[in-house]
Design a protein around this motif. Sequence first.
Motif, short mmCIF file in Angstrom:
data_model
loop_
_atom_site.label_atom_id
_atom_site.label_comp_id
_atom_site.label_asym_id
_atom_site.label_seq_id
_atom_site.Cartn_x
_atom_site.Cartn_y
_atom_site.Cartn_z
N MET A 73 16.12 3.27 -15.27
CA MET A 73 15.83 3.89 -14.05
C MET A 73 14.40 4.55 -14.02
O MET A 73 13.73 4.49 -12.88
CB MET A 73 16.91 4.90 -13.82
N ILE A 74 14.11 4.94 -15.27
CA ILE A 74 12.73 5.79 -15.05
C ILE A 74 11.75 4.54 -14.75
O ILE A 74 10.85 4.84 -14.25
CB ILE A 74 12.54 6.40 -16.44
N ILE A 75 11.72 3.52 -15.49
CA ILE A 75 10.69 2.41 -15.35
C ILE A 75 10.83 1.98 -13.93
O ILE A 75 9.73 1.81 -13.35
CB ILE A 75 11.05 1.36 -16.28
N ILE A 76 11.87 1.77 -13.28
CA ILE A 76 11.91 1.36 -11.88
C ILE A 76 11.22 2.54 -11.02
O ILE A 76 10.87 2.11 -10.02
CB ILE A 76 13.55 0.97 -11.56
N GLY A 77 11.65 3.87 -11.54
CA GLY A 77 11.00 4.67 -10.40
C GLY A 77 9.58 4.59 -10.48
O GLY A 77 9.00 4.93 -9.39
N ILE A 78 9.12 4.68 -11.72
CA ILE A 78 7.69 4.55 -11.58
C ILE A 78 7.11 3.17 -10.95
O ILE A 78 5.91 3.38 -10.19
CB ILE A 78 7.17 4.23 -13.34
N TYR A 79 7.77 2.11 -11.21
CA TYR A 79 7.39 1.01 -10.48
C TYR A 79 7.32 1.14 -9.02
O TYR A 79 6.46 0.59 -8.31
CB TYR A 79 8.34 -0.17 -10.90
N SER A 80 8.50 1.79 -8.34
CA SER A 80 8.68 1.88 -7.12
C SER A 80 7.38 2.86 -6.44
O SER A 80 6.82 2.68 -5.46
CB SER A 80 10.10 2.53 -6.77
N ALA A 81 7.03 3.75 -7.27
CA ALA A 81 5.74 4.93 -6.81
C ALA A 81 4.60 4.01 -7.01
O ALA A 81 3.89 4.33 -6.11
CB ALA A 81 5.80 6.06 -7.76
N ILE A 82 4.47 3.28 -7.84
CA ILE A 82 3.19 2.32 -7.87
C ILE A 82 3.39 1.61 -6.59
O ILE A 82 2.09 1.40 -5.84
CB ILE A 82 3.03 1.68 -9.00
N VAL A 83 4.34 0.65 -6.49
CA VAL A 83 4.19 -0.26 -5.18
C VAL A 83 3.87 0.62 -3.80
O VAL A 83 2.96 0.37 -2.97
CB VAL A 83 5.45 -0.99 -4.96
N GLY A 84 4.70 1.77 -3.89
CA GLY A 84 4.53 2.74 -2.83
C GLY A 84 3.31 3.16 -2.40
O GLY A 84 2.47 3.17 -1.50
N TYR A 85 2.34 3.68 -3.61
CA TYR A 85 0.96 4.16 -3.53
C TYR A 85 0.04 2.96 -3.01
O TYR A 85 -0.73 3.09 -2.34
CB TYR A 85 0.58 4.64 -4.90
N PHE A 86 0.27 1.74 -3.59
CA PHE A 86 -0.51 0.59 -3.36
C PHE A 86 -0.35 0.18 -1.61
O PHE A 86 -1.41 -0.34 -1.34
CB PHE A 86 0.14 -0.73 -4.12
N GLU A 87 0.77 0.24 -1.40
CA GLU A 87 0.91 -0.14 0.29
C GLU A 87 0.63 0.85 1.09
O GLU A 87 -0.27 0.67 1.93
CB GLU A 87 2.36 -0.32 0.36
N VAL A 88 0.96 2.20 0.46
CA VAL A 88 0.58 3.19 1.77
C VAL A 88 -0.98 3.73 1.57
O VAL A 88 -1.51 4.15 2.62
CB VAL A 88 1.68 4.33 1.62
N VAL A 89 -1.14 4.06 0.38
CA VAL A 89 -2.50 4.72 0.14
C VAL A 89 -3.60 3.78 0.14
O VAL A 89 -4.61 3.97 0.76
CB VAL A 89 -2.12 5.81 -1.03
N TYR A 90 -3.56 3.06 -1.10
CA TYR A 90 -4.34 2.17 -1.33
C TYR A 90 -4.87 1.11 -0.05
O TYR A 90 -5.94 0.95 0.20
CB TYR A 90 -4.10 1.51 -2.66
#
Length: 287
Positions: free
Chosen positions: A29-46
């Motif tokens: 669950m921790i790994i999936i949470g980090i993965y989701s945060a990276i995808v969210g940052y990549f799409e929304v911010v980057y």
Amino acid sequence: MISYNTKDWVTFIFHFHKSDTVRQLFPVMIIIGIYSAIVGYFEVVYLGIDPNHYIKNIPLMHGILGFVISLLLVFRTNTAYDRWWEARKLWGALVNNSRNFAIKLSAILKDENDRKFFRKFIPSYASILYKHLNNSETAKQLFEDVDLELDHHKHKPNQVKQMMYHKINDLYESKKITGDQLIILNDELVAFTDICGACERIKNTPIPYSYSAFIKKFIFFYTMTLPFGYSLSLGYYVVPVVVFIFYVLASLELIAEEIEDPFGDDENDLPIKKISENIKKHIEELI
């Protein structure tokens, strides 16, 4: 088996038992949470994807696939519970069969040595069957690519049943029991092997590999694609949402995996060791 009060909601909700799936899934669950945060940052911010971009329609796919995966998991958990409940009925039948056998023998046998023999061997069958089903090699008897040391002559429940049958036959030949009594006792002797065979069928016939592998892959890819569709609408809140969805789906699969083999030592497995001990106590009372 865990002893609990079915009406105690507070304990269920806020107490995390060592067998709870959240403990087992926490690292993932921790790994999936980090993965989701990276995808969210990549799409929304980057990348700064516009909320009206066509990628926002990805959740439509998740809605359709969510219905499919729910059907698969319902079938999976129901099948696993059916195996668990069938195993419980079989051991209940073993308890009743042992009692009936002991009651009949207590009325028929007069010699104390004969009664002592069955006082020992009837509960021994349940105890040895428990050890037989708890043996990891028993689960592999039907695997074509595994060379086992187990063979017919080392099948311990069969050996105990064979000794009891020989003893019954000796009693008949020595005129201690009649032919009619032999027929009456034969039904219980046959039931021992029927119960053992049915338990072995549950133990060494797992859910088909393709079906189990497909569900795990489905859950993985379904979860891994969730952040791409929901990041635009949820932002970083996509992290707890995806983690929670994964927890629910993976927990159902873990629960099914645990209860489909009810003869192990897991917290949710059947208390067959305790049942075998109760059989011993009851037989000693009857004979």
